[in-house]
Design a protein around this motif. Structure first.
Motif, PDB file in Angstrom:
ATOM      1  N   TYR A 267       0.831  -1.209   0.000  1.00 38.83           N
ATOM      2  CA  TYR A 267       0.000   0.000   0.000  1.00 38.83           C
ATOM      3  C   TYR A 267       0.865   1.258   0.000  1.00 38.83           C
ATOM      4  O   TYR A 267       1.777   1.402   0.812  1.00 38.83           O
ATOM      5  CB  TYR A 267      -0.931   0.013   1.208  1.00 38.83           C
TER       6      TYR A 267
ATOM      7  N   TRP B 242     -20.425   1.542   4.789  1.00 41.64           N
ATOM      8  CA  TRP B 242     -19.439   1.608   5.871  1.00 41.64           C
ATOM      9  C   TRP B 242     -19.522   2.992   6.496  1.00 41.64           C
ATOM     10  O   TRP B 242     -19.320   3.994   5.824  1.00 41.64           O
ATOM     11  CB  TRP B 242     -18.037   1.342   5.327  1.00 41.64           C
ATOM     12  N   GLU B 243     -19.826   3.036   7.776  1.00 39.18           N
ATOM     13  CA  GLU B 243     -19.973   4.301   8.486  1.00 39.18           C
ATOM     14  C   GLU B 243     -20.953   5.206   7.749  1.00 39.18           C
ATOM     15  O   GLU B 243     -20.714   6.401   7.561  1.00 39.18           O
ATOM     16  CB  GLU B 243     -18.602   4.966   8.675  1.00 39.18           C
TER      17      GLU B 243
ATOM     18  N   SER C   8     -14.912  -2.389  -2.611  1.00 39.78           N
ATOM     19  CA  SER C   8     -13.711  -3.214  -2.472  1.00 39.78           C
ATOM     20  C   SER C   8     -13.456  -3.936  -3.793  1.00 39.78           C
ATOM     21  O   SER C   8     -14.378  -4.436  -4.428  1.00 39.78           O
ATOM     22  CB  SER C   8     -13.847  -4.210  -1.318  1.00 39.78           C
TER      23      SER C   8
ATOM     24  N   THR D 275     -13.562   4.871  -1.968  1.00 40.98           N
ATOM     25  CA  THR D 275     -14.768   5.572  -1.528  1.00 40.98           C
ATOM     26  C   THR D 275     -15.510   6.188  -2.703  1.00 40.98           C
ATOM     27  O   THR D 275     -16.655   6.630  -2.558  1.00 40.98           O
ATOM     28  CB  THR D 275     -14.427   6.672  -0.511  1.00 40.98           C
TER      29      THR D 275
ATOM     30  N   PRO E   5      -8.478   4.317   0.790  1.00 41.99           N
ATOM     31  CA  PRO E   5      -7.932   4.139   2.141  1.00 41.99           C
ATOM     32  C   PRO E   5      -7.146   2.838   2.275  1.00 41.99           C
ATOM     33  O   PRO E   5      -7.301   1.920   1.465  1.00 41.99           O
ATOM     34  CB  PRO E   5      -9.175   4.138   3.035  1.00 41.99           C
ATOM     35  N   ASN E   6      -6.335   2.779   3.300  1.00 44.95           N
ATOM     36  CA  ASN E   6      -5.480   1.617   3.536  1.00 44.95           C
ATOM     37  C   ASN E   6      -6.333   0.377   3.825  1.00 44.95           C
ATOM     38  O   ASN E   6      -7.080   0.344   4.803  1.00 44.95           O
ATOM     39  CB  ASN E   6      -4.555   1.901   4.720  1.00 44.95           C
ATOM     40  N   PRO E   7      -6.228  -0.661   2.985  1.00 46.75           N
ATOM     41  CA  PRO E   7      -7.025  -1.884   3.216  1.00 46.75           C
ATOM     42  C   PRO E   7      -6.658  -2.624   4.491  1.00 46.75           C
ATOM     43  O   PRO E   7      -7.379  -3.529   4.902  1.00 46.75           O
ATOM     44  CB  PRO E   7      -6.710  -2.749   1.990  1.00 46.75           C
ATOM     45  N   ASN E   8      -5.560  -2.238   5.126  1.00 46.36           N
ATOM     46  CA  ASN E   8      -5.167  -2.953   6.344  1.00 46.36           C
ATOM     47  C   ASN E   8      -6.134  -2.702   7.495  1.00 46.36           C
ATOM     48  O   ASN E   8      -6.068  -3.383   8.514  1.00 46.36           O
ATOM     49  CB  ASN E   8      -3.737  -2.580   6.753  1.00 46.36           C
ATOM     50  N   ARG E   9      -7.056  -1.751   7.322  1.00 46.55           N
ATOM     51  CA  ARG E   9      -8.099  -1.555   8.353  1.00 46.55           C
ATOM     52  C   ARG E   9      -8.947  -2.811   8.496  1.00 46.55           C
ATOM     53  O   ARG E   9      -9.534  -3.066   9.554  1.00 46.55           O
ATOM     54  CB  ARG E   9      -8.973  -0.355   8.010  1.00 46.55           C
ATOM     55  N   PHE E  10      -9.019  -3.616   7.426  1.00 45.98           N
ATOM     56  CA  PHE E  10      -9.753  -4.889   7.485  1.00 45.98           C
ATOM     57  C   PHE E  10      -8.829  -6.076   7.654  1.00 45.98           C
ATOM     58  O   PHE E  10      -9.190  -7.059   8.297  1.00 45.98           O
ATOM     59  CB  PHE E  10     -10.609  -5.066   6.241  1.00 45.98           C
TER      60      PHE E  10
ATOM     61  N   GLN F 212      -5.748  -6.132   9.111  1.00 50.30           N
ATOM     62  CA  GLN F 212      -5.123  -6.104  10.441  1.00 50.30           C
ATOM     63  C   GLN F 212      -3.823  -6.905  10.465  1.00 50.30           C
ATOM     64  O   GLN F 212      -3.597  -7.746  11.358  1.00 50.30           O
ATOM     65  CB  GLN F 212      -6.101  -6.618  11.501  1.00 50.30           C
TER      66      GLN F 212
END
Length: 212
Positions: free
Chosen positions: A55, A121-122, A128, A175, A201-206, A208
């Protein structure tokens, strides 16, 4: 969960595809078999089941394909996270959603078979993207088809049908699709970097994944 790995317990390896990796000068990246041997050789030597990373990485590997060099300024900044694993590895939806679009982006160095899901989301739309899939992954899909969290949606494809890359999943969040269907830039130019990172946004939010 996107792939059947637990990044808290399974061994993974962060792969560097920038100019800082001296290995790349000795690898013929235009030969996908050689490139694949390099990637999976590194994983095997490190006892890893999956390679990760990318990323916002300024990469040199896109020089292998004219697909990224069609304009005055080449595209070199990666907008998703790559998960390098063997062909046939199942891919799972991280959130409830629907199939937004899909197509086979069949060019050397492109995504190959690609699926885009639409989520909430939010209280805002989130999309995705899953690239470098197998061709059978596109069978039976239709726009608007519901998808549940944890549902298998695809498999990582083999080369050359996956866009002619070593087997891996390109996972990216957006987004705003900017009008695209079945495709979205996964790599941008240095000039466009800030603009695309704002909507990717950074996919690492999912995922982890520690260390990313």
């Amino acid at each position: 969960m996107i792939l059947p790995f637990d990044f808290q317990t399974d061994r993974y390896l962060i792969l560097d595809f920038t100019v800082n990796n001296p290995d790349l000068t000795a690898v013929d990246l235009t030969d996908t078999s050689v490139f694949t041997d390099y990637v999976f050789g590194k994983l095997q030597r490190n006892g890893a089941v999956v390679g990760v990373g990318g990323y916002n990485e300024h990469r040199v590997i896109y020089r292998r394909s004219p697909h990224f060099n069609q304009t005055e300024e080449p595209r070199c900044v990666h907008l998703g996270i790559d998960l390098w694993a063997v062909a046939g590895t199942p891919v799972f939806a991280p959130l409830d959603g629907v199939v937004h679009s899909f197509q086979d982006n069949n060019h050397f160095g492109d995504y190959g078979p690609t699926i885009i899901l639409e989520h909430g989301w939010e209280e805002k739309p989130l999309y995705s993207l899953y690239g470098h899939l197998s061709r059978p992954s596109l069978r039976g899909l239709h726009v608007g088809m519901p998808v549940k969290t944890g549902q298998k949606i695809a498999e990582i494809g083999p080369f050359p049908e996956n866009g002619d890359w070593p087997p891996h999943l390109h996972f990216q969040l957006m987004t705003d699709l900017l009008g695209h269907t079945g495709d979205f830039p996964g790599v941008c130019s240095l000039t466009d970097r800030e603009r695309f990172l704002e909507i990717c946004p950074n996919p690492n939010r999912f995922l982890q994944i520690p260390g990313l």
